[in-house]
Write a protein that holds these residues in place. Sequence first.
Motif, short mmCIF file in Angstrom:
data_model
loop_
_atom_site.label_atom_id
_atom_site.label_comp_id
_atom_site.label_asym_id
_atom_site.label_seq_id
_atom_site.Cartn_x
_atom_site.Cartn_y
_atom_site.Cartn_z
N THR A 105 21.46 31.33 42.59
CA THR A 105 21.98 30.15 43.27
C THR A 105 23.35 30.38 43.91
O THR A 105 23.84 29.52 44.64
CB THR A 105 22.11 28.98 42.28
N LYS A 106 23.99 31.52 43.64
CA LYS A 106 25.32 31.83 44.22
C LYS A 106 25.38 33.33 44.44
O LYS A 106 25.86 34.08 43.61
CB LYS A 106 26.42 31.36 43.26
N SER A 107 24.87 33.77 45.60
CA SER A 107 24.76 35.21 45.86
C SER A 107 25.83 35.71 46.83
O SER A 107 25.73 36.82 47.33
CB SER A 107 23.37 35.55 46.38
N GLU A 108 26.84 34.88 47.10
CA GLU A 108 27.93 35.30 47.98
C GLU A 108 29.26 34.82 47.41
O GLU A 108 29.40 33.67 47.01
CB GLU A 108 27.73 34.70 49.38
N TRP A 109 30.22 35.74 47.36
CA TRP A 109 31.58 35.43 46.92
C TRP A 109 32.55 36.06 47.90
O TRP A 109 32.28 37.13 48.43
CB TRP A 109 31.86 36.00 45.52
N GLY A 110 33.69 35.43 48.09
CA GLY A 110 34.64 36.01 49.02
C GLY A 110 36.04 35.46 48.92
O GLY A 110 36.39 34.77 47.98
N ILE A 111 36.80 35.78 49.95
CA ILE A 111 38.20 35.39 50.02
C ILE A 111 38.37 34.57 51.31
O ILE A 111 38.25 35.11 52.42
CB ILE A 111 39.11 36.63 50.05
N SER A 112 38.63 33.29 51.15
CA SER A 112 38.69 32.41 52.32
C SER A 112 39.92 32.66 53.19
O SER A 112 39.89 32.44 54.39
CB SER A 112 38.63 30.94 51.90
N LYS A 113 40.99 33.14 52.60
CA LYS A 113 42.20 33.45 53.37
C LYS A 113 42.55 34.92 53.17
O LYS A 113 43.59 35.26 52.60
CB LYS A 113 43.36 32.54 52.93
N PHE A 114 41.66 35.79 53.64
CA PHE A 114 41.87 37.23 53.46
C PHE A 114 43.12 37.71 54.18
O PHE A 114 43.95 38.40 53.61
CB PHE A 114 40.63 38.01 53.93
N ILE A 115 43.25 37.37 55.46
CA ILE A 115 44.45 37.75 56.23
C ILE A 115 44.64 36.73 57.35
O ILE A 115 43.66 36.26 57.94
CB ILE A 115 44.36 39.19 56.79
N SER A 116 45.89 36.40 57.60
CA SER A 116 46.15 35.44 58.67
C SER A 116 45.93 36.11 60.02
O SER A 116 46.16 37.30 60.20
CB SER A 116 47.57 34.88 58.58
N LYS A 117 45.48 35.32 60.97
CA LYS A 117 45.26 35.85 62.32
C LYS A 117 46.57 36.27 62.96
O LYS A 117 46.60 37.20 63.75
CB LYS A 117 44.56 34.80 63.17
N LYS A 118 47.66 35.62 62.57
CA LYS A 118 48.97 35.96 63.12
C LYS A 118 49.36 37.38 62.71
O LYS A 118 49.77 38.20 63.53
CB LYS A 118 50.01 34.95 62.65
N ILE A 119 49.21 37.70 61.43
CA ILE A 119 49.53 39.04 60.92
C ILE A 119 48.56 40.06 61.51
O ILE A 119 48.95 41.14 61.94
CB ILE A 119 49.49 39.07 59.38
N LEU A 120 47.29 39.70 61.55
CA LEU A 120 46.25 40.59 62.06
C LEU A 120 46.48 40.96 63.52
O LEU A 120 46.36 42.13 63.90
CB LEU A 120 44.89 39.93 61.90
N SER A 121 46.87 40.00 64.33
CA SER A 121 46.98 40.24 65.77
C SER A 121 48.29 40.90 66.19
O SER A 121 48.41 41.35 67.33
CB SER A 121 46.80 38.93 66.54
N ASP A 122 49.25 41.01 65.28
CA ASP A 122 50.52 41.68 65.61
C ASP A 122 50.30 43.20 65.56
O ASP A 122 50.06 43.76 64.50
CB ASP A 122 51.59 41.26 64.61
N PRO A 123 50.34 43.89 66.70
CA PRO A 123 50.03 45.33 66.75
C PRO A 123 50.95 46.18 65.87
O PRO A 123 50.54 47.23 65.39
CB PRO A 123 50.20 45.72 68.21
N SER A 124 52.16 45.71 65.61
CA SER A 124 53.08 46.50 64.79
C SER A 124 52.65 46.55 63.32
O SER A 124 53.12 47.40 62.56
CB SER A 124 54.51 45.94 64.90
N ASN A 125 51.74 45.66 62.90
CA ASN A 125 51.25 45.67 61.52
C ASN A 125 50.18 46.73 61.30
O ASN A 125 49.89 47.10 60.16
CB ASN A 125 50.72 44.30 61.12
N GLY A 126 49.53 47.20 62.37
CA GLY A 126 48.61 48.33 62.28
C GLY A 126 47.17 48.03 61.94
O GLY A 126 46.37 48.94 61.78
N TYR A 127 46.80 46.76 61.82
CA TYR A 127 45.42 46.43 61.46
C TYR A 127 44.50 46.35 62.68
O TYR A 127 43.34 46.71 62.60
CB TYR A 127 45.37 45.12 60.67
N LEU A 128 45.04 45.87 63.77
CA LEU A 128 44.28 45.75 65.01
C LEU A 128 44.98 46.63 66.04
O LEU A 128 46.02 46.29 66.57
CB LEU A 128 44.24 44.29 65.46
N VAL A 129 44.39 47.81 66.29
CA VAL A 129 45.00 48.79 67.19
C VAL A 129 43.99 49.14 68.28
O VAL A 129 42.84 49.46 67.97
CB VAL A 129 45.43 50.06 66.42
N ASN A 130 44.43 49.06 69.53
CA ASN A 130 43.54 49.30 70.67
C ASN A 130 42.27 48.46 70.58
O ASN A 130 41.17 48.91 70.90
CB ASN A 130 43.19 50.79 70.80
#
Length: 168
Positions: A105-130
């Motif tokens: 009855t519960k086959s999925e678990w996760g993290i609703s706030k894994f990473i903010s889009k603001k942090i993710l989209s800042d190229p200097s943080n290194g997560y989203l490159v090119n």
Amino acid sequence: ITAMETREASPAHLLVKIESFSLLGTCSIDEYETREFVAEDYKWRLIIYFNGKNCEYVSVSLAMADTSSLPANWEVNVVFNIFLYNQISGNYLSSPGRTRCFLETKSEWGISKFISKKILSDPSNGYLVNDNIVFGAEVFVVKKDAIIECVSLNNINIHYKHDFSFHQ
């Protein structure tokens, strides 16, 4: 918000690179499910929700895949980590191991706030490159091989006494 850790070792079970990440928004793609991967004799998928439960965050979940061969009322206890690769430092941002019980009855678990889009989209943080991003997962099944022990103390009289003294 989940407290995150960093580590150098890559995830043991899954790495998925998403190229042209920015096109997901323009194509109205809100989530991506990876192909199945096997960990500990079970099949899994990583699901990345680009608009999360809250549009300011990316949510990531682990889901059991192909549960049709499992017996009725199955349950699988796992410890899992979800990763995001830092392409500048070469390290992985990692959720601390989460222990969850996957059920019919519960086959999925996760993290609703894994990473903010603001942090993710800042190229200097290194997560989203090119316009590329890399997620990962590890899944470890907790086997039920516990030894159960019971200690019962009844009517115990302690016949010893020890005095302590301290000297300066």
